[in-house]
Motif scaffolding. Sequence first.
Motif, PDB file in Angstrom:
ATOM      1  N   GLY A 744      10.909 -27.549  19.768  1.00  0.00           N
ATOM      2  CA  GLY A 744      10.639 -26.395  20.066  1.00  0.00           C
ATOM      3  C   GLY A 744      11.842 -25.464  19.593  1.00  0.00           C
ATOM      4  N   ALA A 745      12.354 -25.842  18.577  1.00  0.00           N
ATOM      5  CA  ALA A 745      13.884 -25.107  18.227  1.00  0.00           C
ATOM      6  C   ALA A 745      13.155 -23.982  16.971  1.00  0.00           C
ATOM      7  CB  ALA A 745      14.866 -25.991  17.891  1.00  0.00           C
ATOM      8  N   GLY A 746      12.923 -22.887  17.453  1.00  0.00           N
ATOM      9  CA  GLY A 746      12.204 -22.052  16.734  1.00  0.00           C
ATOM     10  C   GLY A 746      13.268 -21.376  15.337  1.00  0.00           C
ATOM     11  N   LEU A 747      14.258 -21.123  15.511  1.00  0.00           N
ATOM     12  CA  LEU A 747      15.351 -20.505  14.576  1.00  0.00           C
ATOM     13  C   LEU A 747      15.298 -21.733  13.378  1.00  0.00           C
ATOM     14  CD1 LEU A 747      17.774 -18.170  16.424  1.00  0.00           C
ATOM     15  CD2 LEU A 747      15.867 -17.816  14.831  1.00  0.00           C
ATOM     16  N   GLN A 748      15.715 -22.869  14.094  1.00  0.00           N
ATOM     17  CA  GLN A 748      16.031 -23.996  13.166  1.00  0.00           C
ATOM     18  C   GLN A 748      14.880 -24.455  12.493  1.00  0.00           C
ATOM     19  OE1 GLN A 748      17.026 -23.997  16.417  1.00  0.00           O
ATOM     20  NE2 GLN A 748      19.317 -23.622  15.914  1.00  0.00           N
ATOM     21  N   LEU A 749      13.773 -24.235  12.832  1.00  0.00           N
ATOM     22  CA  LEU A 749      12.433 -24.653  12.215  1.00  0.00           C
ATOM     23  C   LEU A 749      12.395 -23.645  11.347  1.00  0.00           C
ATOM     24  CD1 LEU A 749      10.124 -26.422  12.131  1.00  0.00           C
ATOM     25  CD2 LEU A 749       8.715 -24.694  13.484  1.00  0.00           C
TER      26      LEU A 749
END
Length: 801
Positions: A744-749
Amino acid sequence: MALSAVGTVASGALSGAGGEMGRRTSERLCGLLSRARTEDGGAGTGSGDGEQQPTLPVTESEQLAATLRLMEVARRYPEFARDLAEWVREASWLAPRALPAVAHGASRPQMLPPATAVFTDREDVIEWITALLDDADPIPGAPTIAALTGPGGIGKTAVAVRCAYALRERFPDGVLFVDLAGASSGAALPPSDVLARFLERLGVPPAKVPGDEARQRDLYRDCMADRRMMVVLDNAHADAQVIPLLPASPGCLVLVTSRQRLGRLVAEHGAHPRILRPLSTADSVLLLRRVAGSERAAAPDAVVQAVARAAGGVPLALCTTGAGLAVREHLPWERVARQLSERIHGQGGDAVPSGSIDDPSGSADPVRHAQDVSYGELTPECAAFYRALAVWAWPTVTVMCAAQAADVKEDQARVLLEQLARVHLLEEVGEERYRFHDLARAHARELAMAEDGHGRMSAGVRRVAVAHLRCAAEADFRVMPLRWRLGAAYRGLVLPEDRDPADGKHALAELRRERENLAAVIRAADHHGFDDLVWQLCEAMWGLHLLLGFHAQWIDTHLLGVEAARRCAAEFGDRRAVGRMLVQLAFGYMGAGRADDAEEALAQAVGADEACGHHRGQASAVEALGLLHLKRWRYAEAQQCFEEAREILGRIRERDDGWEDLPRATALLEHHIGRAQTKQRHFEAALTRLNDALVRFRTLPDGRDAYNEGRVYMSLGELHLEAGDADLARVSLDKAVKAMETAGAGLQLADVFESRARCHRVSDRPAQAAEDLRTAAVHYEENGDRTGAERIRAELAEPEA
């Protein structure tokens, strides 16, 4: 532009600003400087043959020298010039920026506090400021500055706020307001803290606010350029506190209030000074009747005038007296007049001690006299509560703080806080959040010293500190549950099985709301000698500072934490705390761009942990030193540190401190070593290390760590791309996408999709590259990184994309 880009990237490399993109841009700069050395016939290519590697240019002279070298080589080699221009364009997005005022409501701040409903007189001040604006001949770079000065209680804040409301339609881009807490130098807010607060309200994401004051000031002036805004700087202590907060836009108005004459502001920046005088007797009577209310309006004019004259025309004294009359409907005006007269003339055996900032003798201090009368009408329980709140200059008094200071239940504290607010001895500034006027706090503190003594006051400080430590530790644990910690406050803390996925963000917001109070608690605990609480409070603020910065406060509090831990270690405390505080202090120095100070603090931390045999702490300090070397492009030294930390971890035995954290700590170090080897182009060795880290994160005893698994896959993607195998890089990044989706790591995604787009470009797949960039932009937008989304869309608009 190149010099600005070098400066932005170099400062961001130390602080971690810009995230993964910032790190890659820094490493690309390292590559360009290595190429420049080669093209220029200099020493070393950084190819792993032991040749000299460039180091991060930290100082202004180093940055200028690096820029001149890049430009010189670019003039002679067109391909290098193209690569440099592309890097400058990319690096320019790392410079923190705010969205234009028309683009987002958050960049049109309206920070004014509520105005008083009983404002009286002072209309001439509004007319004066209006005339300054109407008559001003705009000078480029010079805002209009009005400085209101006068003694405490004369109504400077009320006037400034009233003026701001009256004039704010002339400033469509918003109003900034701050109480600089300048009654004393010890309590005054540092400019860096204020700049960080203003920048966020101007639309700069918290993670993009620079750590050092100079860059904060530059960004602030950039954000304010060409805007029509009002800046209200209330309760300034000195010129040095105000000058960094001045915008450089002629369309801005700055209102400053202070008890001091601000000579530099007038002489060097053209401020227009005005001294506020006491109200006339007629206006004093009007204000007094307004505050006392219509139900008390039947009092004879002569008696009301006597009370008004005794209040000396000082609005704070008038409001305090009037509020007491409004609340106590059976309190006669004649009795108030008599009590004030007795205090003025030194009569009455029950008179309380006097004295104030403006008049130490107290003989002519109407504010103190009014406070004496109000205090004398309090119940014994409420009077003791009033005194207890003044044990320290808390930025705001919460229900929890008040209950602990007075040693009462929170429900009782709520009732008593409201009673004090009703008689104007406290001011409510938010939901269940109160503040003393500094003169009221001085009054309460003097009474506390006389009636309660140092011992009881010190006990109150300790209760407040313990309560804040408990709450901060619980919130910090929710923010970063996997990191290791020291301190008894963390014992027994567990996360619920049905934990809300957003709980960590909520906990960080809680810490942020109490940030200034927590810093004040640290200073209070240090002043009273509670060393065990000082360093533990610093430990509990680690997650807050690591994620949000506020570097000036970080460094100030952790310097106290280091000394407190050392005193504890010399007597009876936890000797491990010294190294822990030094490591955290070092990260504060990194964020502020003070690399040498960070290195010195880490060297001391290694020595402190080694001296007390704390292997977990020593390994952490050596690892942090390695991370600093990595940020400074000292890749071989970084690898050596990581391997040393790995060896230190190997000394930990079952039931030793850090045993449970050992698998995750070792996996992190394997990842770090692989990254350092990749940058030295030792690809085969790096591949082995990164694969080992991957296995370790997948098989952690407490469950798979999807986030760090994804980070390793990202590092594998970089390795393969640098080694020239874009297809293998894409395979690794495909797996990174799945891992980050699981975490659920949006920025890293978003960053993974951006990296995968580069692989597609290298493999001449422009359609797939564009699709990944569009997906990256969506993830940046959804996770609050509007600048990242803009950058990607700008890249998509270029013909190459």
